[in-house]
Design an enzyme around this catalytic site. Structure first.
Site, PDB file in Angstrom:
ATOM      1  N   MET A   1       0.712  -3.944  54.094  1.00  0.00           N
ATOM      2  CA  MET A   1       0.005  -3.589  55.337  1.00  0.00           C
ATOM      3  C   MET A   1      -0.409  -4.890  56.016  1.00  0.00           C
ATOM      4  O   MET A   1      -1.579  -5.285  56.014  1.00  0.00           O
ATOM      5  CB  MET A   1      -1.198  -2.699  55.005  1.00  0.00           C
ATOM      6  CG  MET A   1      -0.771  -1.288  54.604  1.00  0.00           C
ATOM      7  SD  MET A   1      -2.068  -0.382  53.739  1.00  0.00           S
ATOM      8  CE  MET A   1      -1.828  -0.981  52.085  1.00  0.00           C
ATOM      9  N   ASP A  38       1.453   8.695  50.608  1.00  0.00           N
ATOM     10  CA  ASP A  38       0.386   7.775  50.210  1.00  0.00           C
ATOM     11  C   ASP A  38      -0.884   8.086  50.995  1.00  0.00           C
ATOM     12  O   ASP A  38      -0.899   7.977  52.221  1.00  0.00           O
ATOM     13  CB  ASP A  38       0.860   6.337  50.489  1.00  0.00           C
ATOM     14  CG  ASP A  38      -0.164   5.285  50.089  1.00  0.00           C
ATOM     15  OD1 ASP A  38      -1.168   5.638  49.444  1.00  0.00           O
ATOM     16  OD2 ASP A  38       0.058   4.103  50.424  1.00  0.00           O
ATOM     17  N   HIS A  70       3.089  -2.405  48.828  1.00  0.00           N
ATOM     18  CA  HIS A  70       2.892  -1.776  50.137  1.00  0.00           C
ATOM     19  C   HIS A  70       2.242  -2.808  51.047  1.00  0.00           C
ATOM     20  O   HIS A  70       1.045  -3.096  50.921  1.00  0.00           O
ATOM     21  CB  HIS A  70       2.018  -0.528  49.954  1.00  0.00           C
ATOM     22  CG  HIS A  70       1.716   0.187  51.227  1.00  0.00           C
ATOM     23  ND1 HIS A  70       0.766   1.178  51.313  1.00  0.00           N
ATOM     24  CD2 HIS A  70       2.234   0.075  52.489  1.00  0.00           C
ATOM     25  CE1 HIS A  70       0.712   1.629  52.554  1.00  0.00           C
ATOM     26  NE2 HIS A  70       1.577   0.965  53.288  1.00  0.00           N
ATOM     27  N   HIS A 104       1.401   0.878  42.357  1.00  0.00           N
ATOM     28  CA  HIS A 104       1.419   0.729  43.811  1.00  0.00           C
ATOM     29  C   HIS A 104       0.401  -0.353  44.171  1.00  0.00           C
ATOM     30  O   HIS A 104      -0.793  -0.210  43.867  1.00  0.00           O
ATOM     31  CB  HIS A 104       1.067   2.070  44.451  1.00  0.00           C
ATOM     32  CG  HIS A 104       1.085   2.084  45.941  1.00  0.00           C
ATOM     33  ND1 HIS A 104       2.244   2.227  46.682  1.00  0.00           N
ATOM     34  CD2 HIS A 104       0.081   1.972  46.849  1.00  0.00           C
ATOM     35  CE1 HIS A 104       1.950   2.216  47.972  1.00  0.00           C
ATOM     36  NE2 HIS A 104       0.637   2.049  48.104  1.00  0.00           N
ATOM     37  N   ASP A 119      -1.366  -2.455  47.031  1.00  0.00           N
ATOM     38  CA  ASP A 119      -1.679  -2.435  48.466  1.00  0.00           C
ATOM     39  C   ASP A 119      -2.100  -3.821  48.944  1.00  0.00           C
ATOM     40  O   ASP A 119      -3.192  -4.289  48.624  1.00  0.00           O
ATOM     41  CB  ASP A 119      -2.821  -1.445  48.730  1.00  0.00           C
ATOM     42  CG  ASP A 119      -2.366   0.000  48.651  1.00  0.00           C
ATOM     43  OD1 ASP A 119      -1.381   0.356  49.325  1.00  0.00           O
ATOM     44  OD2 ASP A 119      -2.990   0.778  47.905  1.00  0.00           O
ATOM     45  N   MET A 165      -3.206  -6.049  52.009  1.00  0.00           N
ATOM     46  CA  MET A 165      -3.796  -5.882  53.358  1.00  0.00           C
ATOM     47  C   MET A 165      -4.277  -7.234  53.858  1.00  0.00           C
ATOM     48  O   MET A 165      -4.914  -7.978  53.091  1.00  0.00           O
ATOM     49  CB  MET A 165      -4.991  -4.943  53.302  1.00  0.00           C
ATOM     50  CG  MET A 165      -4.685  -3.575  52.748  1.00  0.00           C
ATOM     51  SD  MET A 165      -6.166  -2.563  52.777  1.00  0.00           S
ATOM     52  CE  MET A 165      -5.595  -1.116  51.911  1.00  0.00           C
ATOM     53  N   MET A 219       2.918   7.915  55.537  1.00  0.00           N
ATOM     54  CA  MET A 219       1.480   7.769  55.275  1.00  0.00           C
ATOM     55  C   MET A 219       0.783   9.094  55.536  1.00  0.00           C
ATOM     56  O   MET A 219       1.002   9.738  56.570  1.00  0.00           O
ATOM     57  CB  MET A 219       0.867   6.690  56.169  1.00  0.00           C
ATOM     58  CG  MET A 219       1.250   5.261  55.819  1.00  0.00           C
ATOM     59  SD  MET A 219       0.855   4.744  54.133  1.00  0.00           S
ATOM     60  CE  MET A 219      -0.938   4.895  54.108  1.00  0.00           C
ATOM     61  N   SER A 228      -2.314   3.748  42.666  1.00  0.00           N
ATOM     62  CA  SER A 228      -2.638   2.642  43.573  1.00  0.00           C
ATOM     63  C   SER A 228      -3.787   1.829  42.980  1.00  0.00           C
ATOM     64  O   SER A 228      -4.890   2.344  42.792  1.00  0.00           O
ATOM     65  CB  SER A 228      -3.072   3.195  44.933  1.00  0.00           C
ATOM     66  OG  SER A 228      -3.744   2.175  45.650  1.00  0.00           O
TER      67      SER A 228
HETATM   68  C1  DX5 Z   1      -4.328   3.163  51.959  1.00  0.00           C
HETATM   69  C2  DX5 Z   1      -3.456   2.729  50.812  1.00  0.00           C
HETATM   70  C3  DX5 Z   1      -3.337   3.710  49.722  1.00  0.00           C
HETATM   71  C4  DX5 Z   1      -4.635   4.039  49.017  1.00  0.00           C
HETATM   72  C5  DX5 Z   1      -4.534   5.407  48.434  1.00  0.00           C
HETATM   73  O1  DX5 Z   1      -4.203   2.264  52.976  1.00  0.00           O
HETATM   74  O2  DX5 Z   1      -2.146   2.468  51.285  1.00  0.00           O
HETATM   75  O3  DX5 Z   1      -2.349   3.309  48.779  1.00  0.00           O
HETATM   76  O4  DX5 Z   1      -4.957   3.118  48.012  1.00  0.00           O
HETATM   77  O5  DX5 Z   1      -5.754   5.732  47.857  1.00  0.00           O
HETATM   78  P1  DX5 Z   1      -6.206   7.231  47.616  1.00  0.00           P
HETATM   79  O6  DX5 Z   1      -5.223   7.836  46.674  1.00  0.00           O
HETATM   80  O7  DX5 Z   1      -7.569   7.055  47.060  1.00  0.00           O
HETATM   81  O8  DX5 Z   1      -6.199   7.924  48.950  1.00  0.00           O
HETATM   82 ZN    ZN Z   2      -0.549   2.201  49.804  1.00  0.00          ZN
END
Ligand code: DX5
Ligand code: ZN
Length: 232
Positions: free
Chosen positions: A75, A178, A73, A34, A36, A38, A144, A9
């Site tokens: 969010m 994740d 991903h 990956h 993310d 947001m 999750m 990620s």
């Molecule tokens: C959280 C994200 C994850 C996050 C995981 O909202 O969706 O992808 O980056 O990070 P680690 O592996 O540090 O928990």
């Molecule tokens: Zn994620």
């Protein structure tokens, strides 16, 4: 049959050096990146969006011979809105949250019409049952293992029965976990049947990211093999 897929990620990356960190992950054996996304609305954090995906895609062109898969991903509230832009930016897979849409089947159709793979995520408080009627339409399900929004949180082992239940019903489905995955938590995730492992902190902070990626992959491969599901 399914394969182990390790997806670092980039939320855990130093964003000032994002391009070279992404290359470093692929050079160290990552299968996917990956990404993310947001929006400060669906989750209480803002990360990055389509312009950065697009810049990364220029840096890492789509390839059939080298790893270049962008696992996005999303969010975000109103995930329908961002499908065309993420596709145009070079996303390969679009994972929306079940909690963010009124019509998941229509959203899957929209994602596929835009040439991307479609995946659906459930937050820790959402029952896995909601994924059952959707699974036949999906390329991947994401369970999750932390509340979405931040990297570096603690893995929730109590989510593993969701993974077990999905694997029992859908032996050939890509099942992603994740949040909080690393050396100490991969045994539980792999034993439950997850084959797509997101890891931010564990891989980016590792002294040797290659070794960490290999460790995650070998634990998943062992468990898939024991289930007779490993695509070799
Ligand atoms: C959280 C994200 C994850 C996050 C995981 O909202 O969706 O992808 O980056 O990070 P680690 O592996 O540090 O928990
Ligand atoms: Zn994620």
């Amino acid at each position: 049959m399914v394969k182990p897929i390790i997806a670092p990620s980039i939320l855990a990356s130093d964003f000032a050096n994002l391009g070279c960190n992404c290359h470093r992950m692929y050079d160290n054996g990552a299968d996917w990146l990956h990404i993310d996304v947001m929006d400060g609305n669906f989750v209480p954090n803002i990360s990055l969006g389509p312009p950065i995906i697009s810049s990364l895609r220029k840096e890492i062109p789509k390839s059939t011979t080298k790893a270049s898969f962008f696992d996005c991903h999303m969010m975000v509230a109103n995930p329908e809105q961002w499908v065309p832009e993420v596709a145009k930016a070079g996303g390969d897979q679009y994972t929306f949250h079940y909690e963010s849409t009124k019509d998941p089947v229509a959203l899957v159709k929209l994602i596929k019409e835009h040439g991307m793979k479609a995946a659906c995520a459930v937050k820790p408080g959402t029952s896995v049952d909601v994924l059952y009627p959707l699974a036949e339409h999906l390329d991947m399900a994401l369970v999750m293992t932390v509340e979405p929004g931040f990297g570096g949180q603690k893995f929730m082992p109590e989510m593993m029965p969701k993974v077990e239940a999905l694997r029992a019903k859908f032996p050939e489905l890509n099942i992603q976990v994740d949040g909080g995955l690393g050396k100490d938590t991969i045994p539980a995730a792999a034993a439950a049947g997850a084959n797509v492992i997101v890891a931010g902190t564990a891989v980016f902070n590792a002294v040797d990211p290659k070794e960490m990626i290999e460790l995650l992959r070998s634990r998943v491969a062992e468990s898939l093999k024991a289930r007779g599901l490993l695509d070799e």
